[in-house]
Design a protein around this motif. Structure first.
Motif, PDB file in Angstrom:
ATOM      1  N   ILE A  55     -14.440   6.522  17.882  1.00 17.22           N
ATOM      2  CA  ILE A  55     -15.608   7.280  18.316  1.00 17.22           C
ATOM      3  C   ILE A  55     -15.187   8.669  18.800  1.00 17.22           C
ATOM      4  N   ILE A  56     -14.085   8.734  19.529  1.00 15.52           N
ATOM      5  CA  ILE A  56     -13.570  10.032  19.975  1.00 15.52           C
ATOM      6  C   ILE A  56     -13.209  10.898  18.772  1.00 15.52           C
ATOM      7  N   ALA A  57     -12.567  10.288  17.781  1.00 15.41           N
ATOM      8  CA  ALA A  57     -12.236  11.021  16.550  1.00 15.41           C
ATOM      9  C   ALA A  57     -13.509  11.502  15.859  1.00 15.41           C
ATOM     10  N   ILE A  94      -3.823   8.766  21.254  1.00 17.39           N
ATOM     11  CA  ILE A  94      -4.064  10.116  20.719  1.00 17.39           C
ATOM     12  C   ILE A  94      -3.674  10.171  19.245  1.00 17.39           C
ATOM     13  N   LYS A  95      -2.586   9.494  18.904  1.00 19.62           N
ATOM     14  CA  LYS A  95      -2.117   9.452  17.512  1.00 19.62           C
ATOM     15  C   LYS A  95      -3.163   8.798  16.621  1.00 19.62           C
ATOM     16  N   THR A  99      -4.825  10.927  13.586  1.00 22.44           N
ATOM     17  CA  THR A  99      -4.630  10.373  12.240  1.00 22.44           C
ATOM     18  C   THR A  99      -5.972  10.084  11.580  1.00 22.44           C
ATOM     19  N   CYS A 100      -6.920   9.559  12.345  1.00 21.48           N
ATOM     20  CA  CYS A 100      -8.262   9.295  11.817  1.00 21.48           C
ATOM     21  C   CYS A 100      -8.904  10.586  11.326  1.00 21.48           C
ATOM     22  N   ILE A 101      -8.819  11.622  12.141  1.00 18.31           N
ATOM     23  CA  ILE A 101      -9.435  12.910  11.789  1.00 18.31           C
ATOM     24  C   ILE A 101      -8.827  13.457  10.500  1.00 18.31           C
ATOM     25  N   PRO A 110      -7.212   7.047   4.064  1.00 11.65           N
ATOM     26  CA  PRO A 110      -6.962   6.346   5.331  1.00 11.65           C
ATOM     27  C   PRO A 110      -5.819   5.351   5.209  1.00 11.65           C
ATOM     28  N   CYS A 111      -5.025   5.249   6.280  1.00 11.91           N
ATOM     29  CA  CYS A 111      -3.883   4.330   6.252  1.00 11.91           C
ATOM     30  C   CYS A 111      -3.964   3.297   7.372  1.00 11.91           C
TER      31      CYS A 111
END
Length: 208
Positions: A55-57, A94-95, A99-101, A110-111
């Protein structure tokens, strides 16, 4: 709560004049993406803790348009990193966010499950009735920001090709959204047939 802080910060960024001028990638789109993340997450029975970094991403994923149109994902991830690290959020979380962004860059790659959810949430509209309206907003945005203009036939062909090649990653995307996407492809194809028939009739009329 951290998500509330993120929401306020990103809404402020996305309310700046340069972002207000965006026809598609604006605050409304970001609100939709966050809601889509929750929809997909709920369908999978995922916990609030698991969904938090996604959600933050989602809130941050288009803030980078303030810096660059074509490389906005890089700047969006940077904004998220700076904001979260200043609040001493765990680096491993944070990673996940950054990574999502970065995974939303086209073509999507996506991985992780988290990244798959954000990717599907970002293009959720491809499989809904919102597609036609949002698609026209994207066309307008490309004209304004990239100076890319398409005739109706070219635009239809481009989108038919994109939707046909694009695929969703989550179960929700592969089932619910994929069905809606097929309907949208068929709609675009029918419009293309109408246009090409009309053009053919005009050509024949000129030679009659």
């Amino acid at each position: 709560m951290l998500i509330d802080e993120v929401k306020s910060y990103c809404e402020e960024l996305l309310s700046s004049q340069s972002c207000k001028e965006m026809s598609f990638h604006n605050l409304e789109h970001t609100h939709d993406v966050v809601a889509n993340i929750k929809t997909i997450g709920e369908s999978m029975g995922l916990s609030a803790t698991f969904l938090e970094p996604i959600i933050i991403a989602g809130w941050f994923h288009d803030t980078g348009f303030l810096q660059s149109y074509k490389e906005h994902e890089k700047y969006s991830a940077l904004f998220a990193y700076q904001f979260l690290s200043a609040r001493d959020w765990p680096l491993e979380k944070i990673k996940i966010v950054t990574t999502c962004i970065q995974s939303t860059h086209m073509p999507q790659a996506p991985c992780s499950l988290e990244a798959e959810i954000l990717c599907d949430a970002d293009i959720f509209h491809l499989g809904t009735s919102k597609f036609i309206g949002r698609n026209q907003l994207l066309r307008k945005e490309w004209e304004e920001k990239l100076q890319e203009q398409y005739c109706e036939e070219s635009w239809l062909r481009l989108n038919i090709q994109f939707l046909s090649q694009q695929h969703f990653f989550t179960h929700y995307g592969k089932t619910i959204l994929a069905q809606g996407k097929c309907k949208n492809i068929n709609f675009l194809k029918s419009k293309l047939v109408q246009i090409t028939k009309s053009a053919s009739l005009k050509i024949n009329a000129n030679f009659a």
